[in-house]
Scaffold this motif. Structure first.
Motif, short mmCIF file in Angstrom:
data_model
loop_
_atom_site.label_atom_id
_atom_site.label_comp_id
_atom_site.label_asym_id
_atom_site.label_seq_id
_atom_site.Cartn_x
_atom_site.Cartn_y
_atom_site.Cartn_z
N ALA A 102 18.18 5.04 3.20
CA ALA A 102 19.50 4.14 2.89
C ALA A 102 20.43 4.41 4.46
CB ALA A 102 20.23 4.83 1.89
N ALA A 103 20.09 5.25 5.13
CA ALA A 103 21.02 5.65 6.29
C ALA A 103 20.57 4.34 7.26
CB ALA A 103 20.91 7.01 7.01
N ALA A 104 19.32 4.16 7.58
CA ALA A 104 18.67 3.34 8.25
C ALA A 104 18.67 1.88 7.88
CB ALA A 104 17.52 3.54 8.99
N HIS A 105 18.89 1.43 6.60
CA HIS A 105 18.78 0.46 5.62
C HIS A 105 17.30 -0.23 5.88
CE1 HIS A 105 20.74 -2.46 2.86
NE2 HIS A 105 20.04 -3.49 3.69
N GLN A 106 16.43 0.60 5.63
CA GLN A 106 15.03 0.16 5.63
C GLN A 106 14.23 0.52 4.65
OE1 GLN A 106 13.88 2.17 9.43
NE2 GLN A 106 14.42 0.35 10.69
N LEU A 107 12.97 -0.19 4.48
CA LEU A 107 12.24 0.19 3.42
C LEU A 107 11.03 0.87 4.24
CD1 LEU A 107 11.62 -3.07 1.49
CD2 LEU A 107 12.87 -1.12 0.83
N VAL A 108 10.61 2.04 3.73
CA VAL A 108 9.48 2.88 4.58
C VAL A 108 8.15 2.53 3.61
CG1 VAL A 108 8.84 5.10 5.57
CG2 VAL A 108 11.15 4.35 5.49
N PHE A 109 7.28 1.90 4.18
CA PHE A 109 5.83 1.82 3.47
C PHE A 109 4.94 2.82 4.07
CE2 PHE A 109 7.90 -2.22 2.67
CZ PHE A 109 7.15 -2.84 1.59
N ARG A 110 4.52 3.73 3.07
CA ARG A 110 3.24 4.34 3.73
C ARG A 110 2.06 3.94 3.33
NH1 ARG A 110 7.52 7.48 3.21
NH2 ARG A 110 8.43 8.77 5.04
N ILE A 111 1.30 3.22 4.21
CA ILE A 111 0.34 2.51 3.73
C ILE A 111 -1.08 3.40 3.32
CG2 ILE A 111 -1.10 0.59 4.11
CD1 ILE A 111 1.38 -0.72 5.62
N GLU A 112 -1.66 3.27 2.55
CA GLU A 112 -2.97 4.29 2.10
C GLU A 112 -4.21 3.27 2.39
OE1 GLU A 112 -2.72 6.10 -1.73
OE2 GLU A 112 -0.47 6.98 -1.22
N GLY A 113 -3.70 2.09 1.77
CA GLY A 113 -5.29 1.13 1.79
C GLY A 113 -4.76 -0.21 2.17
N ALA A 114 -5.62 -1.03 2.81
CA ALA A 114 -5.17 -2.32 3.18
C ALA A 114 -6.22 -3.23 3.54
CB ALA A 114 -4.03 -2.25 4.47
N SER A 115 -6.15 -4.49 3.27
CA SER A 115 -7.05 -5.18 3.60
C SER A 115 -7.28 -5.70 5.11
CB SER A 115 -6.72 -6.78 3.20
OG SER A 115 -5.61 -7.39 3.47
N PHE A 116 -6.18 -5.23 5.83
CA PHE A 116 -6.14 -5.16 7.46
C PHE A 116 -6.39 -3.76 7.79
CE2 PHE A 116 -3.92 -5.16 11.69
CZ PHE A 116 -4.75 -5.72 12.15
N LYS A 117 -7.49 -3.18 8.25
CA LYS A 117 -7.78 -1.85 8.25
C LYS A 117 -7.12 -1.18 9.05
CE LYS A 117 -10.87 1.68 7.89
NZ LYS A 117 -10.72 2.68 6.79
N ASN A 118 -6.51 -1.55 10.24
CA ASN A 118 -5.78 -1.00 11.08
C ASN A 118 -4.39 -0.63 10.49
OD1 ASN A 118 -7.58 -2.81 12.28
ND2 ASN A 118 -6.37 -2.70 14.19
N TRP A 119 -3.97 -1.10 9.39
CA TRP A 119 -2.63 -0.46 8.83
C TRP A 119 -2.90 0.66 7.86
CZ3 TRP A 119 0.50 -5.11 6.52
CH2 TRP A 119 0.98 -5.76 7.63
N GLU A 120 -4.14 1.18 7.60
CA GLU A 120 -4.49 2.33 6.75
C GLU A 120 -3.85 3.24 7.46
OE1 GLU A 120 -8.36 2.33 5.16
OE2 GLU A 120 -8.19 0.15 4.27
N GLY A 121 -3.15 4.36 6.71
CA GLY A 121 -2.74 5.50 7.17
C GLY A 121 -1.40 5.14 8.10
N THR A 122 -0.94 4.10 8.20
CA THR A 122 0.30 4.11 8.84
C THR A 122 1.73 4.07 8.08
OG1 THR A 122 0.29 1.86 8.81
CG2 THR A 122 -1.15 2.43 10.52
#
Length: 164
Positions: free
Chosen positions: A110-130
């Motif tokens: 809320a302070a930064a007015h941002q959503l925080v996605f913690r990506i566990e699995g993704a079709s784009f492998k590079n996003w996993e764990g980010t």
């Protein structure tokens, strides 16, 4: 007195079965969302479709912040063979470039007015764990957010409508 105790025990059991925390059901993103736009803002500031003229998508968020997200370009090519193991290079490119799927947890900063996605699995492998932070706007049953700037300089924008 016995009926009151039985009722209280039943209420307690229902609360525990539903997760126990009264505030969990109040997570403002909880629900099923349908994609209404999947665009990009170019480096020149022009907004244009990123997943075709009629993209399809679903975002499902539970009361604890676990999510699953899928976006598909409607115009992607089907596989002529009917077998995804026997596609052409163009069919594989359309399948990969015409979809974006990932799951994990989502929170609101809320302070930064941002959503925080913690990506566990993704079709784009590079996003996993980010962890990805996305500026967002939530008004009732309308949600929009901007994905981090892509290497080509475009800024993807996703817009969603909560299903009731």
């Amino acid at each position: 007195m016995r009926n009151a105790m039985t009722g209280l025990a039943l209420l307690l059991a229902l609360l525990l079965a539903s997760g126990g925390a009264a505030g969990a059901a109040d997570f403002p993103l909880a629900g099923t969302w349908t994609l209404t736009a999947a665009d990009r803002i170019t480096p020149a500031g022009v907004r244009e479709p990123d997943y075709g003229a009629a993209p399809k998508g679903r975002l499902i968020v539970d009361a604890t912040g676990r999510y699953s997200l899928q976006i598909f370009k409607s115009e992607r090519t089907g596989f002529a063979s009917g077998d995804k193991k026997r596609g052409t290079p163009q069919e594989y490119a359309d399948a990969a470039l015409g979809s974006s799927t990932h799951y994990g947890t989502i929170a609101i900063d809320a302070a930064a007015h941002q959503l925080v996605f913690r990506i566990e699995g993704a079709s784009f492998k590079n996003w996993e764990g980010t962890t990805q932070r996305r500026a967002y706007d939530l008004k009732g049953d309308r949600l929009s957010y901007r994905v981090p700037t892509a290497p080509d300089g475009n800024v993807p924008v996703s817009e969603w409508r909560r299903e009731r």
